[in-house]
Design an enzyme around this catalytic site. Structure first.
Site, mmCIF file in Angstrom:
data_model
loop_
_atom_site.group_PDB
_atom_site.id
_atom_site.type_symbol
_atom_site.label_atom_id
_atom_site.label_comp_id
_atom_site.label_asym_id
_atom_site.label_seq_id
_atom_site.Cartn_x
_atom_site.Cartn_y
_atom_site.Cartn_z
ATOM 1 N N GLU A 210 -16.079 8.067 -12.535
ATOM 2 C CA GLU A 210 -15.635 7.297 -11.479
ATOM 3 C C GLU A 210 -14.268 8.284 -11.144
ATOM 4 O O GLU A 210 -13.761 8.008 -9.906
ATOM 5 C CB GLU A 210 -15.539 6.021 -11.349
ATOM 6 C CG GLU A 210 -14.573 5.354 -12.681
ATOM 7 C CD GLU A 210 -15.019 5.268 -14.010
ATOM 8 O OE1 GLU A 210 -16.067 5.948 -14.202
ATOM 9 O OE2 GLU A 210 -14.617 4.247 -14.790
ATOM 10 N N ASP B 180 14.675 -5.175 -6.412
ATOM 11 C CA ASP B 180 14.391 -5.347 -7.597
ATOM 12 C C ASP B 180 15.644 -4.879 -8.756
ATOM 13 O O ASP B 180 15.638 -3.686 -8.392
ATOM 14 C CB ASP B 180 13.013 -4.463 -8.300
ATOM 15 C CG ASP B 180 11.757 -5.099 -7.547
ATOM 16 O OD1 ASP B 180 11.753 -6.375 -6.685
ATOM 17 O OD2 ASP B 180 10.677 -4.486 -7.686
ATOM 18 N N ILE B 181 15.795 -5.346 -9.652
ATOM 19 C CA ILE B 181 16.926 -5.136 -10.489
ATOM 20 C C ILE B 181 16.401 -3.647 -10.944
ATOM 21 O O ILE B 181 17.258 -2.706 -11.263
ATOM 22 C CB ILE B 181 17.232 -5.869 -11.608
ATOM 23 C CG1 ILE B 181 18.164 -7.126 -11.206
ATOM 24 C CG2 ILE B 181 18.130 -5.531 -12.681
ATOM 25 C CD1 ILE B 181 18.231 -8.314 -11.871
ATOM 26 N N CYS C 9 -19.118 4.110 -20.356
ATOM 27 C CA CYS C 9 -18.582 3.925 -21.759
ATOM 28 C C CYS C 9 -19.074 2.946 -22.204
ATOM 29 O O CYS C 9 -19.798 2.767 -22.956
ATOM 30 C CB CYS C 9 -17.203 3.809 -21.199
ATOM 31 S SG CYS C 9 -16.012 4.464 -22.633
ATOM 32 N N GLY D 121 0.650 -1.382 -0.126
ATOM 33 C CA GLY D 121 0.111 0.035 -0.149
ATOM 34 C C GLY D 121 1.047 1.236 -0.015
ATOM 35 O O GLY D 121 0.585 2.169 0.553
ATOM 36 N N LYS D 122 1.964 1.334 -0.625
ATOM 37 C CA LYS D 122 2.601 2.468 -0.780
ATOM 38 C C LYS D 122 2.002 3.597 -1.432
ATOM 39 O O LYS D 122 2.065 4.701 -1.102
ATOM 40 C CB LYS D 122 3.876 2.141 -1.854
ATOM 41 C CG LYS D 122 5.137 1.597 -1.071
ATOM 42 C CD LYS D 122 6.225 1.782 -2.179
ATOM 43 C CE LYS D 122 6.186 1.572 -3.635
ATOM 44 N NZ LYS D 122 6.047 -0.077 -3.895
ATOM 45 N N HIS E 209 -15.611 8.512 -18.147
ATOM 46 C CA HIS E 209 -15.510 7.766 -16.903
ATOM 47 C C HIS E 209 -15.666 8.745 -15.851
ATOM 48 O O HIS E 209 -14.669 9.169 -15.444
ATOM 49 C CB HIS E 209 -14.418 7.163 -16.909
ATOM 50 C CG HIS E 209 -13.987 6.078 -17.858
ATOM 51 N ND1 HIS E 209 -14.537 4.559 -17.517
ATOM 52 C CD2 HIS E 209 -13.743 5.993 -19.189
ATOM 53 C CE1 HIS E 209 -14.394 3.944 -18.530
ATOM 54 N NE2 HIS E 209 -13.863 4.812 -19.629
HETATM 55 N N1 GLN Z 1 -13.945 -0.306 -25.978
HETATM 56 C C1 GLN Z 1 -14.840 0.828 -25.843
HETATM 57 C C2 GLN Z 1 -14.127 1.885 -26.872
HETATM 58 O O1 GLN Z 1 -13.077 1.754 -27.144
HETATM 59 C C3 GLN Z 1 -15.194 1.280 -24.614
HETATM 60 C C4 GLN Z 1 -13.899 1.913 -23.837
HETATM 61 C C5 GLN Z 1 -14.312 1.971 -22.549
HETATM 62 O O2 GLN Z 1 -15.027 1.523 -22.008
HETATM 63 N N2 GLN Z 1 -13.342 2.646 -21.809
HETATM 64 O O3 GLN Z 1 -14.804 2.789 -27.233
#
Ligand code: GLN
Length: 546
Positions: free
Chosen positions: A521, A149-150, A382, A19-20, A519
């Site tokens: 989120e 890690d190298i 999306c 959890g860095k 998106h």
């Molecule tokens: N695969 C779809 C596109 O490229 C949706 C991409 C996504 O859901 N971020 O348009």
């Protein structure tokens, strides 16, 4: 280098997944709570130029910034915990650093010289840190990977040199390690930490602070032992105790006095931390009054890391509604018309997240149909919006083979299609793409403006006419089918300002049905839950009692 900028380097030892990223985000949040301006950067030792083309199984979510960078998911933590403005310069990988050095070499910028790891690669790494050093009080730099890690060696060498460049009083190193409790011996073991710090010191980095991941608080004797073996003060050993929810991390650190210690070491004067609002949020999150079940119909259901921001945004939507959000991941490859009722009827809301590729597509389309017909709140993000449009075209317009060109390039009804040419608001130029375009760089990426239509779920949620959201996709809603789809009940509630690109769709006479091309989120924070997630959870809660 900006004057008086202070630097905190965060490294990790013993094993990965300690959890860095969260630790760095929590430190950033604690410093902000004292009125300091921070930024956080991630340096990743892997060779990919960015994580954009990596499989979610390998790497988890790809986090997208406003300026269209495809970055490590830890940047999501940084943005959720702080107000740092992150972008292309907030995430560098070995691949990106080498790419820059090789480009310079080809241009003849090192003419006459032999290009080497030290100083050319290390200089380029240090340069990348300076790039984010302007207008902030503190830069927190997280080094990906584990000490030993190298591939992380050039990064460690660069941050070792950095202390001399920036001045010893402006730089500290924080090392996150594990202090495991061994059941058979009934005690915690400090040896892995000792070895990890020994390794770090062998490359010239003496940690200033040790953050020890443990199941319970370390007692003073153990701290003293770790301090002695690792060459730090006893007060510099902190317990990073496991917590129930990630948003508690900064509060636990604060209680241990980590903030005070950092300020003292960096010689910064700042006010006492203001944490009331954050504490209240954590309290709400831990003790909600209500509860709601949300089905996430996706392909990477075994790996919740690939839906990191999504899960967090749903949790934030829960905070806004005083509700615990129980997530049920449903593998879309197993969802059929026959078992849809059995798999989906226990959910109060259905969400189809973003995704790429054909696998599991039909199951997602069935989920969209189920939500529309049964009037269950639906949130399509999306790819989830694409599924909704395809479903409506197939089932309400009898366009039997309607599809997206991503899944069937020869479909007679390409309701979702590959736009060949458009004016791009992000890059401010006409962009072109076709089936053969380079996979790494042909997406609509980053923040784009969107105009909302009055009297829609979208407008009710955002309460403003123009919004900005982040995109990461290649395919778009095909306007050739717009009129027919609208006749069938589709509502277009958000478009690009020139009305060329459909950004949000809804469906008539439904309690809450919304698909967005972006998106949301990525922009949700626990203290300011995203309006679409807030309203999706609110609508689902109405369904919860039924
Ligand atoms: N695969 C779809 C596109 O490229 C949706 C991409 C996504 O859901 N971020 O348009």
């Amino acid at each position: 280098m900006a004057k008086n900028t202070k630097y905190i380097f965060v490294t990790g030892g013993v094993l990965s997944s300690l959890g860095k990223g969260l630790a760095s985000a929590a430190i950033g949040m604690l410093l902000e709570s004292r009125g300091l301006k921070v930024t956080i950067q991630k340096l990743d030792p892997y060779i990919n130029v960015d994580p954009g083309t990596m499989n979610p199984f390998q790497h988890g979510e790809v986090f997208v910034t406003d300026d269209g960078a495809e970055t490590d998911l830890d940047l999501g933590h940084y943005e959720r915990f702080t107000h740092a403005k992150l972008g292309k310069n907030s995430n560098f990988t070995t691949g990106k650093i080498y790419d820059q050095v090789i480009t310079k070499e080809r241009k003849g910028e090192y003419l006459g010289g032999t290009v080497q790891v030290i100083p050319h690669i290390t200089d380029e790494i240090k340069q990348s840190i300076f790039l984010v050093s302007h207008d902030v009080d503190v830069v927190i730099v997280e080094i990906g990977g584990t000490i030993g890690d190298i591939e992380s060696l050039p990064f460690l060498e660069a941050i070792r040199q950095f202390k001399t460049d920036a001045g010893a009083s402006n730089v500290i190193y924080i090392h996150l390690t594990l202090v495991p409790y061994i059941k058979t011996a009934c005690e915690v073991k400090t040896k892995p930490t000792q070895h990890s710090v020994k390794e770090l010191r062998s490359i010239g980095i003496q940690p200033d602070i040790l953050l020890c991941r443990t199941e319970s608080y370390l007692d003073d004797d153990i701290k003293a032992k770790i301090a002695l073996f690792c060459n730090v003060g006893k007060d510099d050993v902190f317990t990073a105790k496991d917590v129930d929810c990630i948003y508690e991390v900064p509060l636990v650190y604060n209680k241990e006095g980590l903030g005070d210690n950092i300020l003292k070491k960096l010689n910064i004067w700042a006010r006492a931390p203001k944490l009331d609002a954050w504490e209240e949020m954590v309290e709400k999150l831990k003790n909600p009054r209500l509860s709601v079940n949300i089905a996430i119909v996706g392909k990477y259901v075994d790996l919740t890391e690939s839906y990191k921001s999504l899960n967090e945004a749903l949790t934030h939507g829960g905070i806004a509604n005083d509700a615990r959000v129980n997530l049920q991941y449903i593998d879309s490859t197993t969802l059929t018309e026959d078992n849809a009722e059995e798999l989906l009827s226990k959910s109060d809301g259905i969400l189809v997240p973003g995704g790429f590729g054909s696998r599991g597509i039909e199951g997602k389309i069935i989920a969209a149909k189920y939500a529309r017909e049964k009037k269950v709140p639906y949130f399509g993000i999306c790819l989830g919006m694409h599924m909704a449009v395809i479903e409506i075209a197939r089932n309400l317009l009898s366009f039997e083979d309607a599809h997206g060109q991503e899944f069937d390039p020869y479909t007679p009804y390409p309701v979702i299609y590959l736009m060949k040419e458009w004016y791009d608001e992000q890059t401010k130029k006409v962009e072109k793409r076709d089936e053969d375009s380079d996979k790494g760089g042909t997406m609509r990426l980053g923040a784009y403006p969107c105009k909302l239509v009055p009297d829609t779920f979208a407008m009710k949620a955002y309460k403003q006419e123009e919004i900005s959201e982040r995109h990461r996709h290649r395919f778009e809603f095909n306007n050739d089918y717009k009129d027919k789809l609208v006749e069938a009940g589709l509502i277009i509630s958000g478009t690009s300002p020139d009305h060329e690109l459909v950004e949000i769709i809804e469906f008539k006479d439904h309690p809450w049905y919304l698909g967005c091309q972006f998106h949301p989120e990525f922009k949700s924070k626990p203290g300011t839950p995203h309006p679409l997630f807030r309203d999706f959870i609110k609508a689902s809660l109405k369904n919860a009692g039924k």
